[in-house]
Design a protein around this motif. Structure first.
Motif, short mmCIF file in Angstrom:
data_model
loop_
_atom_site.label_atom_id
_atom_site.label_comp_id
_atom_site.label_asym_id
_atom_site.label_seq_id
_atom_site.Cartn_x
_atom_site.Cartn_y
_atom_site.Cartn_z
N ASP A 128 0.85 -1.18 0.00
CA ASP A 128 0.00 0.00 0.00
C ASP A 128 0.90 1.23 0.00
N ILE A 129 0.35 2.35 -0.42
CA ILE A 129 1.12 3.58 -0.44
C ILE A 129 1.10 4.30 0.90
N SER A 130 0.13 3.98 1.76
CA SER A 130 -0.05 4.68 3.03
C SER A 130 0.75 4.03 4.15
N THR A 131 1.69 4.77 4.71
CA THR A 131 2.48 4.23 5.83
C THR A 131 1.61 4.05 7.07
N LYS A 132 0.59 4.88 7.23
CA LYS A 132 -0.26 4.80 8.41
C LYS A 132 -1.01 3.48 8.45
N VAL A 133 -1.65 3.09 7.34
CA VAL A 133 -2.42 1.85 7.35
C VAL A 133 -1.50 0.63 7.39
N LEU A 134 -0.31 0.75 6.83
CA LEU A 134 0.63 -0.37 6.88
C LEU A 134 1.08 -0.66 8.31
N LYS A 135 1.26 0.39 9.11
CA LYS A 135 1.63 0.18 10.51
C LYS A 135 0.54 -0.60 11.24
N LYS A 136 -0.70 -0.26 10.97
CA LYS A 136 -1.82 -0.97 11.59
C LYS A 136 -1.87 -2.42 11.10
N ALA A 137 -1.64 -2.59 9.79
CA ALA A 137 -1.69 -3.94 9.23
C ALA A 137 -0.62 -4.84 9.83
N ILE A 138 0.57 -4.33 9.99
CA ILE A 138 1.67 -5.13 10.55
C ILE A 138 1.34 -5.59 11.97
#
Length: 323
Positions: free
Chosen positions: A192-202
């Motif tokens: 994904d391009i969004s670092t914010k949502v990737l942090k949540k996903a991880i």
């Protein structure tokens, strides 16, 4: 502003001094209650051009109010009172490093659910994977078959994965598939391009209401309840989190820096935000990383009509690569 100019600014930033107009913009809020003026048209068109050129997202004039409302969150956080000042900051050397990722986070849409469009996951496990196994004699490994040691892991890509619901859904159904096909192995790339949502996903932590679409037997097997009884949250089990590799990726980049060749790509409900020219270029970019006869899953509201891409329909919103 092109990707090259952004990259150059990022490289030069280390040796540059912030100019006086932005040096006061730190992580602390300067003005806790700023009064915002309306976004001038010229600033909107500059933001709109950047969002379209760099992110591929359509941002016509009718979306000005939406963009203004989203960016006000960042102005409020930084204590900035005008969109002109915010624009200058975002594209300054310091802003490219500190603020541009935050701006991208607020302007991108991250709508997703567990088991969204569930027919796709049935088709994946009941039709696609058995077809690939029969056709390629791949993915299955057994101790008593030396040839099977050469057979590969199934590679699946969740492109535009948002906060992780889609790739973790894939991990659940693929893990369940492995119980019925011993020796089946898989790996999931989620971008994904969004670092914010990737942090949540991880992290893999979700409110209980978010996992209600997950079948009960999967909830029992793949979700952990919080030890704190006051928190109504669950977490994806470690073995599934380990099966998904999250990575930040802008699909507008001409070179996606993906070494793996994919057997299956889930690219659902992303194309609708692009214009037709961008849709075609992005799809061809993804197809470059999809092996011949690999499968592409699209959103049910999306169509490939009139697009010059190497894909043929095989089911509703499911395509197979040709050539």
């Amino acid at each position: 502003m092109s990707q090259t100019s952004i990259a150059k600014a990022e490289c030069d930033m280390k040796n540059s001094n912030s100019d006086n107009s932005v040096s006061r913009l730190n992580s602390e809020i300067v003005n806790p209650n700023p009064q915002f003026q309306s976004m001038p048209d010229k600033i909107f068109f500059r933001f709109s051009a950047f969002i379209h050129n760099e992110l591929g997202i359509k941002m016509p004039e009718v979306k000005k109010t939406m963009l203004q409302a989203r960016l006000q969150k960042r102005l409020r956080k930084l204590g900035i009172t005008t969109f002109e000042e915010y624009y200058d900051y975002v594209f300054s050397p310091r802003g490219i490093e500190k603020e541009l990722p935050n701006m991208i986070d607020v302007v991108t849409t991250n709508k997703t659910d567990f088991f969204r469009e569930p027919q796709h996951f049935d088709y994946l496990t009941q039709t696609v994977l058995p077809w690939l196994i029969r056709r390629n004699r791949a993915f299955l490994k057994t101790d008593d078959d030396p040839v099977s040691a050469l057979r590969k892991t199934a590679m699946i890509w969740s492109a535009g994965c948002s906060s992780g619901e889609e790739p973790y859904t894939l991990a659940m159904v693929l893990s369940d598939f492995a119980f019925r096909y011993p020796g089946f192995t898989y790996s999931i790339l989620a971008t994904d391009i969004s670092t914010k949502v990737l942090k949540k996903a991880i992290l893999g932590i979700y409110d209980h209401e978010r996992v209600e679409p997950v079948p009960l037997r999967f909830r029992k097997r793949y979700l952990l309840k919080s030890k704190d009884k006051t928190k109504d949250i669950v977490r994806i089990v470690p073995e599934l989190r380990a099966a998904v590799k999250f990575r930040r990726l802008n699909l507008m980049e001409k070179s996606l820096c993906i070494r793996e060749t994919m057997d299956i790509i889930f690219f659902r409900n992303v194309l609708i935000y692009f214009d037709r020219t961008t849709q075609e270029s992005v799809l061809n970019r993804l197809c470059y990383h999809l092996r011949p006869e690999g499968f592409m899953f699209m959103g049910h509201s999306e169509t490939l009509n009139s697009l010059d891409v190497p894909l043929i329909p095989v089911a509703t919103a499911v395509y197979r690569k040709i050539g």
